[in-house]
Design an enzyme around this catalytic site. Structure first.
Site, PDB file in Angstrom:
ATOM      1  N   LYS A 183      -8.940  15.803 -29.840  1.00 25.62           N
ATOM      2  CA  LYS A 183      -9.484  15.391 -28.549  1.00 25.62           C
ATOM      3  C   LYS A 183      -8.400  15.474 -27.470  1.00 25.62           C
ATOM      4  CE  LYS A 183     -13.612  13.998 -30.000  1.00 25.62           C
ATOM      5  NZ  LYS A 183     -14.894  14.441 -29.454  1.00 25.62           N
ATOM      6  N   ASP A 189     -11.247  19.465 -27.806  1.00 21.88           N
ATOM      7  CA  ASP A 189     -12.449  18.927 -27.153  1.00 21.88           C
ATOM      8  C   ASP A 189     -12.067  17.996 -26.010  1.00 21.88           C
ATOM      9  OD1 ASP A 189     -14.894  17.854 -26.491  1.00 21.88           O
ATOM     10  OD2 ASP A 189     -15.361  17.079 -28.493  1.00 21.88           O
ATOM     11  N   GLU A 210     -23.509  20.024 -26.708  1.00 16.98           N
ATOM     12  CA  GLU A 210     -23.895  18.815 -27.447  1.00 16.98           C
ATOM     13  C   GLU A 210     -24.648  17.800 -26.595  1.00 16.98           C
ATOM     14  OE1 GLU A 210     -19.674  17.491 -28.301  1.00 16.98           O
ATOM     15  OE2 GLU A 210     -20.486  15.581 -27.614  1.00 16.98           O
ATOM     16  N   HIS A 225     -23.430  19.842 -33.129  1.00 19.17           N
ATOM     17  CA  HIS A 225     -22.677  18.608 -32.895  1.00 19.17           C
ATOM     18  C   HIS A 225     -23.093  17.493 -33.857  1.00 19.17           C
ATOM     19  CE1 HIS A 225     -22.692  14.625 -30.652  1.00 19.17           C
ATOM     20  NE2 HIS A 225     -21.412  14.897 -30.693  1.00 19.17           N
TER      21      HIS A 225
HETATM   22 MG    MG Z   1     -17.637  17.243 -28.677  1.00 20.34          MG
END
Ligand code: MG
Length: 370
Positions: free
Chosen positions: A173, A202, A254, A304
């Site tokens: 992330k 992400d 997602e 997702h």
């Molecule tokens: Mg994601």
């Protein structure tokens, strides 16, 4: 004739072992995630066959999912469970006043998945096999180890554990207020794992276009498998411009909750990897409509969350597909997915291949049987 005899819906609040934070928490937009609201549907026929499906919500929305599902459930009684598409339409039209996206279709998803489970069980094959598979297992990557709530040294430990377990890739992330910290983290991860381990990054929509382009250009050197949700989920053109300008493939989808919204990503050439989420778009029926459009554009697929559902759908997708490993719902189920040599294997049990664990009753918030 098969007829639906009764329908039971339940809402469970499944706690996470440890709350997690992505960039939406670091930018002050959300609080850490501590549990998942899981809406389940159990559909029984006049012949005693049973189908099980589920949908979910993170943070708010679980009660709304349950309430909307309760409004719809009675309309399935007496229907032929084989007519899945027609029943989806019937439920969608019933709730049309509150839209054909979002909560209304996410409630339908639990019924839709239960109907697919029922149909696959009666054919004595998995849902993947019912749809028709191209492979018996799909590459999987771990998301759980790469949250921003973990320090970089914790992330590196988590990566070692994931790779040791046989997971094929690692998601990290980013999207911290200081982008330098993001870049340092990715550099440390690439150095730690070497060149051959797939890394996904992400940003959870926390950058604007300019930041995404600048950071994306720096990240190009780390040979990422994809850069996910760099900007607003609804900025179809912005994702398309990033796809043109960056070497790193772009992934998103997602947050979208309809076939029409996912279709916009395809129409605008926004992504290399499309990331629909079956519960969020309304179940397997609409997911397959998105998959069909994506296949036609030769997109890659990386659904997702909810690996329990997506392993079937990714095995049934003709082009490259990945499954996201997030174990949050594992405690609610009796079964475990098999992971081997970087792949998540298609369950061999008929249907979805999942049944509720006894311990789930402790997390039951609401239940009704019609
Ligand atoms: Mg994601």
């Amino acid at each position: 004739m098969d007829r639906i005899k009764n329908v039971e819906i339940s809402l469970y609040q499944v706690p996470l072992k440890k709350p997690v934070s992505d960039a939406k928490v670091l930018t002050g937009r959300q609080k850490p995630l501590a549990h998942v609201d899981m809406l389940t549907a159990t559909i029984e026929t006049n012949h005693g066959a049973v189908g099980f499906g589920f949908s979910y919500s993170l943070r708010a929305g679980g009660s709304a999912l349950f309430a909307h599902a309760k409004d719809l459930a009675g309309e399935l009684i007496g229907e032929d469970p084989n007519d899945i598409g027609r029943l989806w339409e019937k439920l969608a039209w019933l709730g049309a006043s509150v839209s054909r996206t979002g909560v209304s279709v996410q409630a339908i998803a639990a019924f839709d998945i239960a109907l697919w489970d029922l149909k696959a069980k009666s054919a004595k094959v998995s849902i993947g096999k019912l749809l028709g598979t191209y492979r018996e297992g799909v590459p999987c990557y771990n998301t759980s180890g790469g949250y921003l709530s973990a320090s970089t040294s914790e992330v590196l430990e988590n990566i070692d554990a994931s790779l040791h377990r046989g997971l094929g890739g690692i998601k990290i992330k980013v999207g911290q207020p200081d982008t330098k910290k993001d870049i340092e983290r990715i550099a440390a991860v690439r150095q730690h794992v070497g060149d051959s381990v797939p890394i996904m990054v992400d940003a959870n929509q926390q950058w604007d276009y300019t930041t995404a382009l600048r950071v994306g250009r720096v990240l190009d050197q780390y040979h990422l498998t994809w850069l996910e949700e760099p900007i607003s989920a609804y900025d179809y053109q912005g994702h398309a411009r990033l796809s043109e300008r960056l070497d790193t493939p772009i992934a998103t989808g997602e947050m979208l909750s309809s076939v029409a919204e996912c279709g916009e990503l395809i129409r605008h050439n926004s992504v290399t990897f499309i990331q629909p989420d079956a519960p969020r778009v309304g179940g397997i029926t609409p997911f397959m409509k998105i998959a069909s459009q994506a296949e036609n554009q030769r997109l890659k697929l990386a659904p997702h969350f909810v690996m329990e559902i997506h392993v079937h759908l990714a095995c049934a997708y003709p082009h490259e597909a990945w499954v996201e490993h997030i174990e949050w719902l594992e405690p609610a189920f009796n079964e475990r997915l098999t992971i081997k040599d970087g792949l998540m294997l298609l369950p061999t049990q008929p249907g979805l291949g999942f049944t509720l664990a006894d311990q789930a009753t402790q997390w039951l918030a609401h239940s009704v049987k019609l």
